[in-house]
Design an enzyme around this catalytic site. Structure first.
Site, PDB file in Angstrom:
ATOM      1  CB  ILE A 122      -0.949   0.025   1.213  1.00 20.39           C
ATOM      2  CG1 ILE A 122      -1.814  -1.241   1.239  1.00 20.39           C
ATOM      3  CG2 ILE A 122      -1.817   1.282   1.168  1.00 20.39           C
ATOM      4  CD1 ILE A 122      -2.639  -1.454  -0.009  1.00 20.39           C
ATOM      5  CE  LYS A 123       4.274   5.383  -4.882  1.00 24.14           C
ATOM      6  NZ  LYS A 123       4.501   5.354  -6.356  1.00 24.14           N
ATOM      7  CB  VAL A 124       0.106   6.164   2.225  1.00 24.74           C
ATOM      8  CG1 VAL A 124      -0.812   4.966   2.335  1.00 24.74           C
ATOM      9  CG2 VAL A 124       1.320   5.978   3.112  1.00 24.74           C
TER      10      VAL A 124
END
Length: 214
Positions: free
Chosen positions: A82-84
């Site tokens: 998950i890229k944030v």
């Protein structure tokens, strides 16, 4: 050092993956928008091509929205990361995802203090944008060195994923300064193979080979 492709173009991924040299893929909403396909459809296909980490970025900028999207994305495949974005709500999301053993990639990092916060939040990866830092007349490579020293000083496990790589020199310097991995577009990846002396040498070998009997 692990090498990732920064693209959502499936054909580009298949090409580099066929060489056995790509360890993972990073994507972002801009890259996926160029494909003209649905977000989840693209991520699912990429995950079927490469077995390594595939970074899929949440679209929301609020905690509740990021969590909802993240939990949906990790259902696509086991190798989804998950890229944030590196904003307060993003790091709050990283803290919660880390508690659930969900890997994260904190993106849009432009300073060592930002990288420190990401590590404290438990990020799996931090993505300093080397090329964009250089564009502002600051030294992107110095940023890699600073992050490496800070992480080593305090024993953080967060992996440095050098991003915004423009070519071989960026990759070489990132490797020398201790980045764990680097992500780059297809065009930059292809540059890694090339050197004028390699071309000259190959041309000579091929010419001489005509004189040989197999």
């Amino acid at each position: 050092m692990e090498l990732y492709l920064d693209t959502a173009n499936v054909d580009e991924i298949k090409e580099i993956a066929s060489y056995g040299l790509v360890d993972g893929v990073t994507t972002n909403p801009s890259l996926i928008a160029k494909s003209g396909r649905s977000f989840k459809e693209v991520i699912k296909e990429i995950c079927s091509i490469v077995s390594g980490p595939v970074s899929a970025e949440v679209l929301s900028t609020k905690f509740d929205g990021m969590m909802k999207e993240a939990l949906e994305l990790v259902e696509i495949a086991e190798n989804v990361v998950i890229k944030v974005p590196l904003i307060p709500e993003g790091l709050k999301t990283v803290v919660e995802l880390t508690k659930r053993n969900i890997p994260t990639n904190v993106t849009l990092c432009f300073s060592a203090p930002q990288a420190l916060l990401a590590a404290k939040a438990g990020a799996t990866f931090i993505s300093p944008f080397i090329g964009r830092v250089d564009d502002t007349s600051w030294d992107g490579m110095e940023l890699i060195s600073e992050i490496r020293e800070i992480y080593d000083n305090y024993g953080y496990d967060t992996r440095i994923l050098a991003a915004s790589i423009r070519g071989p020199i960026h990759l070489k310097e990132s490797a020398l300064r201790g980045a764990d991995c680097a992500t780059m577009p297809h065009s930059a990846f292809l540059q890694l193979f090339k050197h004028p002396l390699t071309d000259i040498g190959l041309e000579k070998f091929l010419e001489d080979s005509k004189k040989l009997k197999w």
